[in-house]
Write a protein that holds these residues in place. Structure first.
Motif, PDB file in Angstrom:
ATOM      1  N   GLU A 141       0.830  -1.212   0.000  1.00  0.00           N
ATOM      2  CA  GLU A 141       0.000   0.000   0.000  1.00  0.00           C
ATOM      3  C   GLU A 141       0.860   1.256   0.000  1.00  0.00           C
ATOM      4  OE1 GLU A 141      -2.483  -0.563   3.397  1.00  0.00           O
ATOM      5  OE2 GLU A 141      -4.057  -1.554   2.230  1.00  0.00           O
ATOM      6  N   ARG A 142       1.918   1.216   0.795  1.00  0.00           N
ATOM      7  CA  ARG A 142       2.772   2.384   0.932  1.00  0.00           C
ATOM      8  C   ARG A 142       3.530   2.673  -0.356  1.00  0.00           C
ATOM      9  NH1 ARG A 142       5.048   0.586   5.251  1.00  0.00           N
ATOM     10  NH2 ARG A 142       7.008  -0.101   4.362  1.00  0.00           N
ATOM     11  N   THR A 143       3.874   1.624  -1.084  1.00  0.00           N
ATOM     12  CA  THR A 143       4.671   1.787  -2.287  1.00  0.00           C
ATOM     13  C   THR A 143       3.807   2.052  -3.515  1.00  0.00           C
ATOM     14  OG1 THR A 143       6.007   0.075  -1.264  1.00  0.00           O
ATOM     15  CG2 THR A 143       6.683   0.803  -3.427  1.00  0.00           C
ATOM     16  N   GLY A 144       2.528   1.758  -3.420  1.00  0.00           N
ATOM     17  CA  GLY A 144       1.650   2.031  -4.551  1.00  0.00           C
ATOM     18  C   GLY A 144       1.750   1.003  -5.666  1.00  0.00           C
ATOM     19  N   ALA A 150      -0.920   0.735  -8.366  1.00  0.00           N
ATOM     20  CA  ALA A 150      -1.066   1.674  -9.479  1.00  0.00           C
ATOM     21  C   ALA A 150      -0.917   0.948 -10.816  1.00  0.00           C
ATOM     22  CB  ALA A 150      -0.034   2.801  -9.369  1.00  0.00           C
ATOM     23  N   CYS A 151      -0.184  -0.142 -10.810  1.00  0.00           N
ATOM     24  CA  CYS A 151       0.021  -0.901 -12.048  1.00  0.00           C
ATOM     25  C   CYS A 151      -0.554  -2.311 -12.000  1.00  0.00           C
ATOM     26  CB  CYS A 151       1.507  -1.010 -12.379  1.00  0.00           C
ATOM     27  SG  CYS A 151       2.290   0.563 -12.719  1.00  0.00           S
ATOM     28  N   TRP A 209      -8.668  -0.519  -4.101  1.00  0.00           N
ATOM     29  CA  TRP A 209      -8.338   0.579  -5.010  1.00  0.00           C
ATOM     30  C   TRP A 209      -6.891   0.952  -4.798  1.00  0.00           C
ATOM     31  CZ3 TRP A 209      -5.972   5.122  -4.223  1.00  0.00           C
ATOM     32  CH2 TRP A 209      -5.906   5.983  -5.317  1.00  0.00           C
ATOM     33  N   PRO A 210      -6.136   1.334  -5.833  1.00  0.00           N
ATOM     34  CA  PRO A 210      -6.519   1.217  -7.244  1.00  0.00           C
ATOM     35  C   PRO A 210      -6.348  -0.214  -7.745  1.00  0.00           C
ATOM     36  CG  PRO A 210      -4.351   2.218  -7.051  1.00  0.00           C
ATOM     37  CD  PRO A 210      -4.838   1.975  -5.660  1.00  0.00           C
ATOM     38  N   ARG A 211      -6.836  -0.463  -8.937  1.00  0.00           N
ATOM     39  CA  ARG A 211      -6.612  -1.752  -9.582  1.00  0.00           C
ATOM     40  C   ARG A 211      -5.974  -1.469 -10.926  1.00  0.00           C
ATOM     41  NH1 ARG A 211     -11.043  -5.962  -8.028  1.00  0.00           N
ATOM     42  NH2 ARG A 211     -11.646  -5.181  -5.997  1.00  0.00           N
ATOM     43  N   MET A 213      11.778  -0.580  -7.187  1.00  0.00           N
ATOM     44  CA  MET A 213      10.808   0.077  -6.309  1.00  0.00           C
ATOM     45  C   MET A 213      11.452   0.398  -4.961  1.00  0.00           C
ATOM     46  SD  MET A 213       8.060   0.387  -8.099  1.00  0.00           S
ATOM     47  CE  MET A 213       6.758   0.778  -6.943  1.00  0.00           C
ATOM     48  N   PRO A 214      10.965   1.479  -4.312  1.00  0.00           N
ATOM     49  CA  PRO A 214      11.568   1.890  -3.035  1.00  0.00           C
ATOM     50  C   PRO A 214      11.168   0.967  -1.882  1.00  0.00           C
ATOM     51  CG  PRO A 214       9.756   3.342  -3.608  1.00  0.00           C
ATOM     52  CD  PRO A 214       9.920   2.399  -4.757  1.00  0.00           C
TER      53      PRO A 214
END
Lengths: 129, 345
Positions: free
Chosen positions: A46-49, A52-53, A61-63, A109-110
């Motif tokens: 969740e923190r890294t997002g 988004a992809c 969300w998001p998907r 990724m971070p």
């Protein structure tokens, strides 16, 4: 009387089922991650997002659609169609995909090394049902 | 408590669902009075609900004499007219006076910024003493701790509402009108904000983040913003390279390609990037997008992966937003653009 006629077919079907189940262990038996790790993994995702992809079970969300869906990841074949599907390889890949698979379209990724192991644990801990 | 600087899932979700609820967790004087009002209203709500429930109980199960009294004319006059009349009038006067005091008088030493609502993001402009714009940004506001900030609120399209619950109440952004709101943070941190007036489509994904720094840190931040323009390295127009600007660290060899792709793909029609020919004003200003905490208006963390995901398929992330998905670009092209944008700090 009819039931007698169909018995050979039933036996064949049962045998086929047995043969099919023997092909592969149930996915859950391959790798059972620690629930604490998977919890931290979801938080890191969740923190890294990542979503988004990627479509990721457990994230409403998001998907994202631009990368592959991670539904049923623990049942997938190779990682990114290149690496043997092991937790170690997955952790390596989610943290630094271009290093794990040269030419990968997923960027680094971070994530710390520990976080990447947690993320791998989460993806392997997904329930197939 | 606000979320820690390094560990937010999403600012917009913190603003709505953070714990304790940000609306009851003031981080500055202008939020304090809103919270007092909120607790007073919650308290009155509880008291009135208690009275109604007790009256109901008496009406159903109480002794005959009490029931007669409860149904009498006197009870209606007192409980139905006098009590609510006095209480509601008092609360209304107090509430309106209190909310009016949030913007009047405007503090003398206040910093001024202008925040403009767009469907579905916030434009941010930092103003100097004369009201001139000194820096443009989007969806993010950096303020020094302990100093009041007057936020001039505009809208370019429909009615929006600016709300950073830890820092103040909400105020509408109305087309053709300037509203003013004062905010102040008394401790450093990151405070999520939202659009609090339904504005169509992906309104629920129209977020904002306010970041409060200690004054020294804020000055350093401001100085960094003003000098970090990465023009020298990738400026390909001879004779126009500003000599004073240091090159930003290059990531890979795709920088020039990324800049070129950004211009060729039409990004510049909607986005402005200071120091380049990109001069679009319809979408968020990207001059400092590389140093922003979020993408997509407070909804995604900002890293190379989310940048690629956003450019390549923003419609899957924020359906209906006005940026098309650039899925005609290859993964390599998307990454090149993302790398160039990362360098816009």
């Amino acid at each position: 009387m009819n039931t007698l006629q169909y018995r050979p077919r039933l036996a064949a079907a049962a045998l086929l089922c047995l043969a099919l189940t023997a092909c592969k262990e149930p996915p859950g038996a391959r790798y059972v991650p620690d629930p604490e790790d998977t919890k931290r993994g979801l938080a890191a995702i969740e923190r890294t997002g990542c979503a988004a992809c990627h479509e990721i079970p457990g994230i409403d969300w998001p998907r994202g659609q631009i990368g592959p869906s991670l539904e049923g990841f623990n049942n997938a074949g190779l990682i990114a169609a290149a690496l043997p599907n092991t937790p170690e390889n997955l952790a390596l890949f989610v943290r630094n995909a271009p290093a794990a698979k040269p030419g990968s379209t997923m960027p680094a990724m971070p994530l710390t090394e520990e976080e990447s192991r947690d993320v791998a644990a989460y993806l392997y801990g997904l329930d197939d049902e | 408590m606000v979320s820690t600087m390094s560990n937010p899932a999403s600012d917009i979700f913190d603003a709505w669902w953070g714990w304790p609820p940000p609306v009851l967790d003031p981080a500055g004087p202008y939020a304090d009075s809103v919270v007092v009002l909120a607790w007073a209203l919650i308290g009155m709500g509880v008291v009135v609900t208690g009275i109604v429930v007790a009256a109901l109980y008496v009406a159903i199960k109480g002794p005959e004499r009490w029931r007669a009294r409860l149904g009498g004319e006197k009870a209606v006059w007192i409980g139905g007219i006098a009590f609510p009349g006095v209480v509601l009038t008092g609360l209304l006067v107090w509430g309106l006076t209190l909310t009016a005091s949030l913007t009047e008088p405007v503090p003398e030493d206040a910093m001024r910024v202008r925040v403009t609502g767009y469907m579905w993001w916030f434009g941010v402009e930092y103003l100097d003493e004369d009201g001139d714009v000194v820096m443009r940004d989007a969806n993010e506001l950096h303020v020094p701790v302990g100093r009041p900030v007057v936020v001039e609120l505009f809208s370019e399209d429909v009615i929006h509402s600016f709300w950073v619950p830890n820092l103040s109440g909400k105020e509408d952004m109305i087309p053709g009108r300037t509203n003013e709101l004062v905010i102040q943070a008394d401790s450093p941190g990151r405070y999520g904000g939202v659009c609090a007036e339904y504005c169509g489509g992906p309104h629920a994904l129209m977020g904002f983040v306010a970041v409060a720094h200690e004054p020294a840190d804020w000055n350093a931040w401001l100085a960094g913003r003003r000098t970090a323009r990465p023009v020298a390295a990738d400026q390909d127009v001879p004779g126009e390279v500003p000599a004073i600007l240091p090159a930003v660290e290059q990531t890979g060899g795709t920088n020039l390609a990324g800049r070129q792709l950004f211009m060729d793909s039409g990004c510049a029609a909607c986005h402005r990037v200071e120091g380049t020919e990109a001069n679009g004003l319809v979408g968020p200003d990207l001059s400092h997008v590389g140093s922003r905490l979020t993408l997509g208006a407070g909804i995604l963390p900002n890293n190379r992966g989310t940048m690629i995901g956003w450019i390549g398929n923003s419609q899957a992330i924020k359906p209906g937003n006005r940026m098309p998905s650039y899925d005609m670009l290859s993964a390599e092209e998307l990454e090149a653009i993302a790398i160039w944008l990362e360098q816009q700090r």
